[in-house]
Each structure stands twice: as structure tokens, then as C-alpha cells.
Design a protein around this motif. Sequence first.
Motif, mmCIF file in Angstrom:
data_model
loop_
_atom_site.group_PDB
_atom_site.id
_atom_site.type_symbol
_atom_site.label_atom_id
_atom_site.label_comp_id
_atom_site.label_asym_id
_atom_site.label_seq_id
_atom_site.Cartn_x
_atom_site.Cartn_y
_atom_site.Cartn_z
ATOM 1 N N PHE A 55 5.273 -21.024 1.271
ATOM 2 C CA PHE A 55 4.471 -20.951 2.502
ATOM 3 C C PHE A 55 5.194 -21.578 3.704
ATOM 4 C CE2 PHE A 55 0.560 -20.208 -0.035
ATOM 5 C CZ PHE A 55 -0.107 -19.317 0.794
ATOM 6 N N THR A 94 2.077 -16.286 3.931
ATOM 7 C CA THR A 94 1.378 -16.736 5.123
ATOM 8 C C THR A 94 -0.115 -16.409 5.056
ATOM 9 O OG1 THR A 94 1.299 -16.660 7.534
ATOM 10 C CG2 THR A 94 1.885 -14.602 6.430
ATOM 11 N N SER A 95 -0.904 -17.350 5.580
ATOM 12 C CA SER A 95 -2.335 -17.094 5.718
ATOM 13 C C SER A 95 -2.684 -16.875 7.189
ATOM 14 C CB SER A 95 -3.136 -18.281 5.167
ATOM 15 O OG SER A 95 -2.803 -19.454 5.889
ATOM 16 N N LYS A 96 -1.653 -16.959 8.046
ATOM 17 C CA LYS A 96 -1.881 -16.817 9.498
ATOM 18 C C LYS A 96 -1.148 -15.597 10.029
ATOM 19 C CE LYS A 96 -2.289 -21.773 10.135
ATOM 20 N NZ LYS A 96 -1.309 -22.641 9.511
ATOM 21 N N PRO A 120 1.183 -11.951 2.520
ATOM 22 C CA PRO A 120 0.094 -12.329 3.419
ATOM 23 C C PRO A 120 -1.258 -12.381 2.713
ATOM 24 C CG PRO A 120 0.527 -9.996 3.658
ATOM 25 C CD PRO A 120 1.454 -10.492 2.569
ATOM 26 N N ASP A 121 -2.156 -13.175 3.256
ATOM 27 C CA ASP A 121 -3.555 -13.112 2.837
ATOM 28 C C ASP A 121 -4.040 -11.676 3.081
ATOM 29 O OD1 ASP A 121 -6.459 -13.283 2.934
ATOM 30 O OD2 ASP A 121 -6.201 -15.451 3.043
ATOM 31 N N LYS A 177 -6.649 -10.609 4.261
ATOM 32 C CA LYS A 177 -7.347 -10.437 5.550
ATOM 33 C C LYS A 177 -6.363 -10.128 6.698
ATOM 34 C CE LYS A 177 -7.472 -15.197 7.148
ATOM 35 N NZ LYS A 177 -7.427 -16.383 6.363
#
Length: 300
Positions: free
Chosen positions: A184, A206-208, A227-228, A230
Motif C-alpha cells: 500500500f 490503493t484505497s484512494k 484498487p478497492d 469502489k
Amino acid sequence: MAQETSPLIIAHRGASGYLPEHTLEAKAMAHAQGAHYLEQDLVLTKDDIPVVLHDIYIDTVTDVAEKFPARHRDNGRYYALDFTLAELKTLNATERFDVKTGKQVYPNRFPKGQGTFRIPTLEEELQLIQGLNRSTGREAGIYPEIKEPLWHQKEGHDISRIVLPILHKYGYKTKSDRCFVQCFELEEVERLRGELGWQGRLIYLTSKALTPETLAQVAKVADGIGPDIKLVIAPDRSLTPLVKDAHALGLKVHPYTLRVDALPKFATSADDLLTLLLGKAGVDGLFSDFPDVALNWPAR
Ligand code: G3P
Ligand code: CA
């Protein structure tokens, strides 16, 4: 390496929808289900042994608070880094639970505290996977994640420098080998490729949302992004530009995580989410707690 299938189904913490996460039993089940890759989240013990655990804490997936009640830090948390491997091996690994309430996070999964499971070392897990690869004639890859490298460094332990030689020892060295290293922290991804000389495949997690500049920066050192979900599918079910933008830079996209028992609000079913991700978005891989469900898409 023979041509890889696409999309790749990555067993997230093993077949963690069915057995306590990151136990060897969960990895063996994922292998038997036919997962293409098996994930290892990695943290260090006090004696610098990489163990397969999602958190730097051990109080969410073990009985450490009962066995070593006084061994927490001032914040009340128990850290893998404060225990030797021999001490960690005395703990029972369990289904993940909330430290405050004691309730398991996913109520319908394997009953918390039932059975006897141990925290595996990275080497124990690689030996299991390579043994299964040989005995089944089907090669599952590995997908190790360096957890919190900056935190480890602040504590005086260089986790990446310890993990890479173990991967080399087990034959994971180049982009032709079935191994993706993931992290991450972009600075560590850059360090893995630069200073530490990792020549195998590399994934930036990444979650952003990523700016075009960051995506271009990632493309200089990594082979893909994780990535997440979402960041790939918007709440209104439309596709974000991420997959297209990443593919334009030659990056693979392996989103996380399909959980049949915790679907995003926009998804009507696991099959619906799989259709959005694997069908419409065209991702190259997917992490799933339920590898069998992803492998069986489209459901018949
Ligand atoms: O590594 C992919 C996915 O596992 C990232 O999320 O928090 O489950 O490690 P996490
Ligand atoms: Ca992970």
C-alpha cells in the motif's frame, strides 16, 4: 511460465470465507478450489521471522489476550512484533473478531474459537503451496503483501529486506515466476524496485483515488494496481475511468475484495458484482474471500 489465464482469481487471505484467514487450512482449501493465486499478508515477529497475518496486531485473530494478558502496549493492543515466533506458535488462530465486543466480524463464517489453527510463517506457507503445486500438478501462484513497511522501519525492522531473500530462496525472482509482490505504500513499491532490486512483478495497492500524475508514477515501477472495488465501480454502478487509464499505461488491475457476505450496496448479488468487474470493467484479476464463487462466474 505458460500463458496465464485472465482474469486471475486471487484467494484473499486464502479461502477466508470458509476457514480462519491466513491459516494453512484456508490456503489448502483455496488451492483445492482452483484459485490461481494465494495471498500472504506479511508482518514480522520480534525475532524477524515473516509470518502470515493481516494486521500488525494479533488480538483480532488469536487468543493472545487470554494467553499473554500483560503483553499489550499502552494502547491496549498486542503486536506480532512484540512476540517471538515460538510465543506466537502457542496461540490459537481464530476467525476475525471485534476486539471491543468479542463478536466475529462475519457472523456466518467459521465459528470463532472453534478448532485448532496456528499462525504460519511465510516459509511454512510457501512449502505448503509448492507441495500442493507438485502433488496436484496445478501451479497456484503467490501474492505476498508487505504490511506497513514504514511502521516496521520505525520499530527498527526492515520487513522488505527480510522477505525478498525468502522469495528468492523459493524460486520467485523474475516476472516469469508466479508471484506478485504488493504494498500500500508507494515509496516502498519504489524502494522494492530500486534500492532492493526486486525483479518480479509488483502491485501498488490503493484505497484512494489516483491522480493521473500518481498513476504515471506507479507505471514507472509497478506492473499493476490493486484498487478497492469502489474505485472501479461507482455507487451508481457506472464504471470509473480507472481501468481504462491504468490499461493505457500498461498496468494490470486487480481490485479487492469480493465478499459474498458483505457486498457493496450497489451490487444485487455476487454474480452481479462479478459481471460488473470481470465483464463490464474488464479487470485483470480479483481478490476474493470466496475464490470458488469468483471461479464459477457466471453462475449457472
Ligand atoms: O492486498 C489486497 C487486499 O488484501 C488489500 O486489502 O486490507 O485485505 O490487505 P487488505
Ligand atoms: Ca492484503
